[in-house]
Design an enzyme around this catalytic site. Structure first.
Site, short mmCIF file in Angstrom:
data_model
loop_
_atom_site.label_atom_id
_atom_site.label_comp_id
_atom_site.label_asym_id
_atom_site.label_seq_id
_atom_site.Cartn_x
_atom_site.Cartn_y
_atom_site.Cartn_z
N ALA A 161 125.07 101.37 35.99
CA ALA A 161 124.52 100.10 35.60
C ALA A 161 125.52 99.29 34.91
O ALA A 161 126.52 99.66 34.28
CB ALA A 161 123.51 100.52 34.38
N ILE A 163 125.37 97.21 32.32
CA ILE A 163 125.41 97.45 30.88
C ILE A 163 126.25 98.53 30.20
O ILE A 163 127.09 98.67 29.46
CB ILE A 163 123.97 97.65 30.32
CG1 ILE A 163 124.15 97.55 28.77
CG2 ILE A 163 123.48 98.77 30.79
CD1 ILE A 163 124.79 96.27 28.19
N ALA A 164 126.13 99.66 31.44
CA ALA A 164 126.88 101.02 30.96
C ALA A 164 128.43 100.49 31.11
O ALA A 164 129.47 101.17 30.35
CB ALA A 164 126.60 102.10 31.94
N ARG A 207 130.00 97.94 30.73
CA ARG A 207 130.46 96.92 29.68
C ARG A 207 130.53 97.77 28.47
O ARG A 207 131.10 97.18 27.49
CB ARG A 207 129.37 95.71 29.46
CG ARG A 207 129.43 94.86 30.63
CD ARG A 207 128.86 93.48 30.28
NE ARG A 207 127.66 93.68 29.82
CZ ARG A 207 126.66 93.54 30.58
NH1 ARG A 207 126.86 93.33 31.94
NH2 ARG A 207 125.20 93.58 30.08
N LYS A 214 118.62 104.41 25.97
CA LYS A 214 117.32 103.98 25.68
C LYS A 214 116.51 103.21 26.45
O LYS A 214 117.23 102.20 27.14
CB LYS A 214 117.31 103.40 24.04
CG LYS A 214 118.30 102.04 24.22
CD LYS A 214 117.33 100.70 24.47
CE LYS A 214 118.18 99.59 25.12
NZ LYS A 214 117.37 98.78 25.71
N ARG A 234 114.31 94.80 34.81
CA ARG A 234 113.19 94.89 33.85
C ARG A 234 112.02 94.49 33.86
O ARG A 234 111.04 94.17 33.10
CB ARG A 234 114.15 93.96 32.49
CG ARG A 234 115.26 95.13 31.90
CD ARG A 234 116.18 94.65 30.95
NE ARG A 234 116.95 93.69 31.52
CZ ARG A 234 117.88 93.04 31.08
NH1 ARG A 234 118.06 93.20 29.51
NH2 ARG A 234 118.89 92.30 31.65
N THR A 283 123.26 94.44 18.38
CA THR A 283 124.33 93.90 19.56
C THR A 283 125.99 93.49 18.80
O THR A 283 126.40 92.90 19.83
CB THR A 283 123.71 92.94 20.27
OG1 THR A 283 123.50 91.84 19.73
CG2 THR A 283 122.27 93.73 21.19
#
Length: 339
Positions: A14, A16-17, A19, A98, A166, A256
């Site tokens: 992913a 986001i992972a 980053r 999460k 999403r 964040t």
């Protein structure tokens, strides 16, 4: 522990992972990133080149390796139940993005499996490990705002591209599971583990097929309350305010904060406003360090599971309250239109 290493594999690539958590895994001196897996060979190889590890085609092939002690699972929420369970069955400790599960039933099965196997199962709420929240809690403990009465937590951002996962209900999409879970976790952090949901609203966009916004009111047994608001249909906001009997404490990047940001904490009392610039903190590095220490040293394996179950209960309660409250609103609307 300096001569002991936790050998980690990553189940999924992913963005986001890439980053956040994968760089933290690579940088941690007690972690060796062994391999990353993707269903696409090309994608696995690209990510592996970037982070200096092996590429594996297929998640099952990575889990079957005996040179991996733990896995990080950044898959979409609806895929967690299968792949976290399979990782635990292969004897791997698990750090999962999460939300770890889409509901409490899934969470209970995974937590039970981890306990039976004596393995660590942890949910990746990195914001809990940023020093700004330690600073807030220290001020509360010293009575800087008197007794805590109310919490406001808000997390929202502009609309996502149409093809974003999403927006896909089959993958566990929706604002509650993506953004709302942060606000629920903040409520537990500051009001304690006994908070309950008193009411909720989830707004579904028919075009998206998932909830795109929502709000919840929660309270603890003493009557302290929290108003939680979230969505991906609005301007960016990522704030948390604790309102006490004698003042308030506020954070603007509560969930964040990037590693180079020095967060600003605002402490306000009757005729006094103080802004404190706090040290920068790498919340993902702190989380990875805790995960590695616990897995290597056999630390508290029970507490993370309790947190996972409580969080999943709150998510279920928001859904239930939103459905109940929507039925009441529909009933009132029908009653008025029938007069």
């Amino acid at each position: 522990m300096a001569d002991r290493m936790l050998n980690v594999g990553v189940v999924g690539c992913a963005a986001i992972a890439q980053r956040t958590t994968i760089p933290a895994l690579v940088a941690d001196p007690s972690v060796r990133l062994v391999a990353v897996a993707s269903r696409s060979r090309d994608k696995a190889e690209a990510v592996a080149r970037r982070f200096g590890c092996e590429a594996v085609t297929g998640y099952a092939a990575l889990l079957a390796r005996d040179d991996i002690d733990a896995v990080y699972v950044p898959l979409p929420p609806a895929l967690h139940a299968e792949w976290v369970a399979r990782a635990l069955a292969e004897g791997k400790h698990v750090l999962a993005e999460k939300p770890l599960a889409v509901d409490r039933a899934e969470a209970a099965e995974l937590v039970a499996a981890a306990r039976v196997a004596g393995l660590l199962l942890m949910e990746n709420f990195a914001f809990l490990h940023h020093g700004q929240h330690d600073a807030v809690r220290a001020l509360i403990d010293e009575g800087a705002i008197g007794e805590v009465r109310h919490l406001t937590a808000e997390f929202g951002f502009p609309p996502l591209p149409p093809g974003d996962i999403r927006h896909d209900p089959a993958l566990g999409g929706g604002a509650l599971l993506d953004a709302g879970v942060y606000t629920l976790r903040a409520a537990s952090l500051y009001l304690g583990p006994q908070v309950t949901v008193q009411g909720a609203v989830l707004r579904t966009d028919p075009g998206a097929g998932v909830d795109v916004a929502g709000a919840a009111l929660v309270s603890d047994p003493t009557g302290r309350t929290a108003q939680l608001t979230f969505g991906f249909d609005r301007s960016y906001r990522c704030a948390c305010t604790i309102w006490g009997s004698e003042g308030t404490i506020g954070l603007d990047r509560a969930f964040t904060a990037p590693p180079n940001l020095r967060p600003v904490l605002r402490l306000q009392r009757q005729d006094h406003l103080e802004e404190r610039t706090l040290p920068a903190g790498h919340q993902f590095a702190s989380l990875v360090s805790l995960f590695a220490r616990t897995a290597l040293d056999g630390g508290d394996l029970k507490r993370p599971g309790e947190d996972i179950l409580r969080q999943a209960e709150l998510v279920d309660a928001v859904r239930e309250a939103a459905g109940r409250d929507a039925a009441v609103r529909d009933s009132v609307t029908y009653s008025r239109s029938s007069r």
